[in-house]
Scaffold this motif. Sequence first.
Motif, PDB file in Angstrom:
ATOM      1  N   ALA A 204       0.837  -1.201   0.000  1.00  0.00           N
ATOM      2  CA  ALA A 204       0.000   0.000   0.000  1.00  0.00           C
ATOM      3  C   ALA A 204       0.872   1.251   0.000  1.00  0.00           C
ATOM      4  O   ALA A 204       2.103   1.191   0.143  1.00  0.00           O
ATOM      5  N   LYS A 205       0.212   2.407  -0.124  1.00  0.00           N
ATOM      6  CA  LYS A 205       0.900   3.693  -0.174  1.00  0.00           C
ATOM      7  C   LYS A 205       1.608   3.975   1.147  1.00  0.00           C
ATOM      8  O   LYS A 205       1.049   3.793   2.220  1.00  0.00           O
ATOM      9  N   THR A 206       2.875   4.421   1.071  1.00  0.00           N
ATOM     10  CA  THR A 206       3.579   4.885   2.263  1.00  0.00           C
ATOM     11  C   THR A 206       3.498   6.404   2.312  1.00  0.00           C
ATOM     12  O   THR A 206       3.193   7.061   1.311  1.00  0.00           O
ATOM     13  N   PHE A 207       3.789   6.964   3.476  1.00  0.00           N
ATOM     14  CA  PHE A 207       3.622   8.398   3.677  1.00  0.00           C
ATOM     15  C   PHE A 207       4.977   9.094   3.745  1.00  0.00           C
ATOM     16  O   PHE A 207       5.973   8.520   4.192  1.00  0.00           O
ATOM     17  N   ALA A 208       4.987  10.363   3.313  1.00  0.00           N
ATOM     18  CA  ALA A 208       6.239  11.116   3.266  1.00  0.00           C
ATOM     19  C   ALA A 208       6.721  11.512   4.652  1.00  0.00           C
ATOM     20  O   ALA A 208       7.919  11.559   4.916  1.00  0.00           O
ATOM     21  N   ASN A 209       5.810  11.807   5.572  1.00  0.00           N
ATOM     22  CA  ASN A 209       6.186  12.264   6.906  1.00  0.00           C
ATOM     23  C   ASN A 209       5.007  12.077   7.857  1.00  0.00           C
ATOM     24  O   ASN A 209       3.884  11.800   7.415  1.00  0.00           O
ATOM     25  N   PRO A 210       5.223  12.221   9.163  1.00  0.00           N
ATOM     26  CA  PRO A 210       4.138  11.999  10.122  1.00  0.00           C
ATOM     27  C   PRO A 210       2.946  12.931   9.927  1.00  0.00           C
ATOM     28  O   PRO A 210       1.808  12.520  10.149  1.00  0.00           O
ATOM     29  N   ARG A 211       3.173  14.170   9.516  1.00  0.00           N
ATOM     30  CA  ARG A 211       2.050  15.100   9.323  1.00  0.00           C
ATOM     31  C   ARG A 211       1.118  14.597   8.233  1.00  0.00           C
ATOM     32  O   ARG A 211      -0.100  14.576   8.387  1.00  0.00           O
ATOM     33  N   ASN A 212       1.676  14.193   7.097  1.00  0.00           N
ATOM     34  CA  ASN A 212       0.855  13.674   6.002  1.00  0.00           C
ATOM     35  C   ASN A 212       0.131  12.399   6.418  1.00  0.00           C
ATOM     36  O   ASN A 212      -1.023  12.168   6.051  1.00  0.00           O
ATOM     37  N   ALA A 213       0.819  11.557   7.194  1.00  0.00           N
ATOM     38  CA  ALA A 213       0.210  10.310   7.646  1.00  0.00           C
ATOM     39  C   ALA A 213      -0.977  10.603   8.563  1.00  0.00           C
ATOM     40  O   ALA A 213      -2.037   9.970   8.456  1.00  0.00           O
ATOM     41  N   ALA A 214      -0.814  11.576   9.469  1.00  0.00           N
ATOM     42  CA  ALA A 214      -1.902  11.924  10.390  1.00  0.00           C
ATOM     43  C   ALA A 214      -3.078  12.521   9.638  1.00  0.00           C
ATOM     44  O   ALA A 214      -4.240  12.151   9.870  1.00  0.00           O
ATOM     45  N   ALA A 215      -2.796  13.451   8.716  1.00  0.00           N
ATOM     46  CA  ALA A 215      -3.874  14.099   7.964  1.00  0.00           C
ATOM     47  C   ALA A 215      -4.611  13.092   7.086  1.00  0.00           C
ATOM     48  O   ALA A 215      -5.846  13.072   7.036  1.00  0.00           O
ATOM     49  N   GLY A 216      -3.857  12.241   6.395  1.00  0.00           N
ATOM     50  CA  GLY A 216      -4.491  11.248   5.537  1.00  0.00           C
ATOM     51  C   GLY A 216      -5.295  10.226   6.323  1.00  0.00           C
ATOM     52  O   GLY A 216      -6.337   9.749   5.862  1.00  0.00           O
ATOM     53  N   SER A 217      -4.837   9.906   7.534  1.00  0.00           N
ATOM     54  CA  SER A 217      -5.552   8.932   8.359  1.00  0.00           C
ATOM     55  C   SER A 217      -6.847   9.503   8.909  1.00  0.00           C
ATOM     56  O   SER A 217      -7.871   8.810   8.969  1.00  0.00           O
ATOM     57  N   LEU A 218      -6.819  10.762   9.342  1.00  0.00           N
ATOM     58  CA  LEU A 218      -8.028  11.374   9.895  1.00  0.00           C
ATOM     59  C   LEU A 218      -9.077  11.593   8.814  1.00  0.00           C
ATOM     60  O   LEU A 218     -10.282  11.485   9.073  1.00  0.00           O
ATOM     61  N   ARG A 219      -8.652  11.872   7.578  1.00  0.00           N
ATOM     62  CA  ARG A 219      -9.586  12.230   6.507  1.00  0.00           C
ATOM     63  C   ARG A 219      -9.927  11.015   5.659  1.00  0.00           C
ATOM     64  O   ARG A 219     -10.005  11.094   4.433  1.00  0.00           O
ATOM     65  N   GLN A 220     -10.153   9.865   6.321  1.00  0.00           N
ATOM     66  CA  GLN A 220     -10.586   8.648   5.640  1.00  0.00           C
ATOM     67  C   GLN A 220     -12.115   8.585   5.616  1.00  0.00           C
ATOM     68  O   GLN A 220     -12.777   8.959   6.588  1.00  0.00           O
ATOM     69  N   LEU A 221     -12.664   8.114   4.508  1.00  0.00           N
ATOM     70  CA  LEU A 221     -14.117   7.951   4.433  1.00  0.00           C
ATOM     71  C   LEU A 221     -14.586   6.793   5.312  1.00  0.00           C
ATOM     72  O   LEU A 221     -15.728   6.771   5.771  1.00  0.00           O
ATOM     73  N   ASP A 222     -13.711   5.830   5.546  1.00  0.00           N
ATOM     74  CA  ASP A 222     -14.036   4.677   6.391  1.00  0.00           C
ATOM     75  C   ASP A 222     -13.383   4.882   7.753  1.00  0.00           C
ATOM     76  O   ASP A 222     -12.156   4.857   7.887  1.00  0.00           O
ATOM     77  N   ALA A 223     -14.208   5.078   8.795  1.00  0.00           N
ATOM     78  CA  ALA A 223     -13.672   5.322  10.135  1.00  0.00           C
ATOM     79  C   ALA A 223     -12.854   4.143  10.639  1.00  0.00           C
ATOM     80  O   ALA A 223     -11.981   4.311  11.497  1.00  0.00           O
ATOM     81  N   ALA A 224     -13.115   2.938  10.119  1.00  0.00           N
ATOM     82  CA  ALA A 224     -12.348   1.772  10.548  1.00  0.00           C
ATOM     83  C   ALA A 224     -10.879   1.914  10.161  1.00  0.00           C
ATOM     84  O   ALA A 224      -9.993   1.439  10.875  1.00  0.00           O
ATOM     85  N   VAL A 225     -10.625   2.567   9.020  1.00  0.00           N
ATOM     86  CA  VAL A 225      -9.234   2.793   8.608  1.00  0.00           C
ATOM     87  C   VAL A 225      -8.567   3.742   9.594  1.00  0.00           C
ATOM     88  O   VAL A 225      -7.431   3.524  10.037  1.00  0.00           O
ATOM     89  N   THR A 226      -9.288   4.820   9.960  1.00  0.00           N
ATOM     90  CA  THR A 226      -8.742   5.761  10.941  1.00  0.00           C
ATOM     91  C   THR A 226      -8.458   5.055  12.254  1.00  0.00           C
ATOM     92  O   THR A 226      -7.421   5.277  12.896  1.00  0.00           O
ATOM     93  N   ALA A 227      -9.378   4.181  12.676  1.00  0.00           N
ATOM     94  CA  ALA A 227      -9.207   3.469  13.943  1.00  0.00           C
ATOM     95  C   ALA A 227      -7.954   2.602  13.940  1.00  0.00           C
ATOM     96  O   ALA A 227      -7.353   2.352  15.001  1.00  0.00           O
ATOM     97  N   SER A 228      -7.537   2.154  12.765  1.00  0.00           N
ATOM     98  CA  SER A 228      -6.358   1.286  12.676  1.00  0.00           C
ATOM     99  C   SER A 228      -5.049   2.073  12.681  1.00  0.00           C
ATOM    100  O   SER A 228      -3.974   1.487  12.728  1.00  0.00           O
ATOM    101  N   ARG A 229      -5.150   3.391  12.626  1.00  0.00           N
ATOM    102  CA  ARG A 229      -3.967   4.244  12.569  1.00  0.00           C
ATOM    103  C   ARG A 229      -3.680   4.835  13.959  1.00  0.00           C
ATOM    104  O   ARG A 229      -4.605   5.257  14.660  1.00  0.00           O
ATOM    105  N   PRO A 230      -2.417   4.929  14.350  1.00  0.00           N
ATOM    106  CA  PRO A 230      -2.055   5.377  15.712  1.00  0.00           C
ATOM    107  C   PRO A 230      -2.056   6.902  15.836  1.00  0.00           C
ATOM    108  O   PRO A 230      -0.999   7.544  15.924  1.00  0.00           O
ATOM    109  N   LEU A 231      -3.212   7.518  15.869  1.00  0.00           N
ATOM    110  CA  LEU A 231      -3.321   8.971  15.954  1.00  0.00           C
ATOM    111  C   LEU A 231      -3.369   9.444  17.399  1.00  0.00           C
ATOM    112  O   LEU A 231      -3.909   8.772  18.282  1.00  0.00           O
ATOM    113  N   ARG A 232      -2.816  10.640  17.635  1.00  0.00           N
ATOM    114  CA  ARG A 232      -2.825  11.267  18.949  1.00  0.00           C
ATOM    115  C   ARG A 232      -3.393  12.688  18.827  1.00  0.00           C
ATOM    116  O   ARG A 232      -3.557  13.208  17.721  1.00  0.00           O
TER     117      ARG A 232
END
Length: 749
Positions: A204-232
Amino acid sequence: MHDARKAGSLTEQEAKAELERLAETLLRADAAYHGEDAPLVSDADYDSLKRRNAEIEAQFPHLKRADSPSDTVGAAPSERFGKVTHAQRMMSLSNAFDDAEITEFDQRVRKYLGVPSGAPLRYTAEPKIDGLSLSLRYENGALVQAATRGDGAVGENVTANARTIKDIPENLTGAPDILEVRGEVYMSHADFTALNARQSDAGAKTFANPRNAAAGSLRQLDAAVTASRPLRFFAYAWGELSAPLAGTQFEAIAKLNALGFSTNPLTALCDGPDDLVAHYAQIEQQRASLAYDIDGVVYKVDDLELQRRLGYRSTTPRWAIAHKFPAELAWTRLEAIEINVGRTGALSPVARLSPVTVGGVVVSNATLHNEDYIAGRGGDGSPIRGGKDIRIGDWVQVYRAGDVIPKISDLDLGKRPDNAKPFSFPTLCPECGSDAIREDGDAVRRCSGGLVCPSQAVEKLKHFVSRAAFDIEGLGAKQIEMFHADDQLPVQTPADIFTLEARDRNNLTKLANREGWGDLSARNLFAAIEQCRTVPLARLIFALGIRHVGEVAARDLARHFGSWEALVDAVDTAAPAAACELQADAAEAAERQLATSEGRRARIKPVRDAVWGELDAPALAAWRDLIGIDGIGATVAVSLVTSFQQKAERASIDRLVEELTIEDAAPPMSGNSPVAGKTVVFTGTLDKMTRAEAKARAEALGAKVSGSVSARTDILVAGPGAGSKAAKAAELGVETMDEDAWLALIGGA
């Protein structure tokens, strides 16, 4: 880090051109960073460009554009999510880059508040987290809504996703009935590394940096994907409140922590600029060992009553500033220089670099600004980078501070290839072959092909369908390129978009039969186009892509004229005056070589008087009305009128309007304010508040504040020392009052 050449060394024409380039670059950068989680420029580059913009605006305040990057926040929210209108606007922060600017910030705050130097004035200092801004709304202790910042006024509804973040409580005890908590969603370094490893293993797609990873994880259409990401989440501010949290910033942050939110432990109280800078140095030393990315330190006036008095500029609070960290550096090879042609015809050089990792991010492109920058000189001929020109094959130093596209700051002549030749900037457009002309005083070379140039035509169409313009679902940049080149269903002008369905019905090779399209996708596109036939006036004005007319100017014009018909009538009536302005500008340019500004004025004044003396009264009145709109000056007005007077352009606009239903702009409202919608001018000395405070209060009550008195002025507030403005108001019969009467008028509002 920015060009060595100072704003003060620019001519007025050079300043105009530079402000235009900066506005276009920063608008694209905002849309990519905030709206698409796909940054086009590095943090360092972005900060440098914004700072350069502010320097030029400070030197030439009358040239400030209506779409100035100084007045924008974030970007329009994505259509993938529901929209949320923030109860209180989510603001941006102004930036500082050295210790002296922090002292200046303290002095500005003291001057505004009337606090003498040396008197106590406390600030908080907290790390600036490099993540995604989020606003959480609690009602009666329960989380009911979460929204991204968006453009500051409207954000994206990400409530379901936010509920999956462990740092965000679902319920609060002891909170005000209404509480909007604001903070930053981020990802730790360790979690980011682990996430990228999992993504890579899964193909799957990797992220350039933690900021992009956090933004892309929060802005998922499927909340289950967000839940699988370690956001703080760190909480650091608030929006709407039904009751105050505390009396100071520091105490309010402590209250948020007591309610169950994570707050940054490095937040500290400081007694002045020296303490602030010392805390900044301490945090900078710890930066590399922190578990998360930060890009500076934020300072805020601690007393919340003083924050209220200081208030806000258009997009930033007066009581806070971000002290940014220096950029990171790297060296790499310049492989090629490519020329892009924008929608205004500007030829923009781009450096293609051998990929290099800078601060953990791989970058391969850099802006080269213009031909003077490549040649190692400023627009006035003075050297930059010690006069070293940039050549293909050079070993160049690039810098960034958090994202992707860097800027070239230096080069190593010792590693220059023997066969490297000076770059020859094209004098013909690489897209259409038309002459690429650089006007006197302009830093940018432009294609003269106009609508003949496919790049300009395509870029104008891309702008037309962009999010802040018509925002037609399913018709983005790639689709525009396809239709523009299509022989069967071509789209050459905006009006062609709204005839697509009718032409498709009469076409033997229907859209549904094309590769990548089907019956459903074609029907969806036609339905989306149909839905956009009804458009608010401000969006239409912005969508036309008129030079210097950005979103802010479009809103100002729509609010002032109310309807398309009124705008067109005013623009047509003012056309002779715009021609006079151009003639006067030409006369000034011809006299620019005279030794003194006094000499120029003496030579030019008769020319101006003669030109303007030939105008009829309606044209002069329409022109004065147009340039009298707060935020609309002569530069914007000339561009607007000139565009409408071009035969091909006007024919294109008229064809478009025939296809549309244009919604009139709603009149400004501000509750029961006695000055809502009125135009107010302040003059003379104010005793009970500063001029800046008076203006901010008036605008908060829905008034328009102007710098000059005209027939459209409703109220003149005149203090001691009022001069020509008071006389003009008396001549026009404008209501005039002193400061006490003004305060009595607005006191209950």
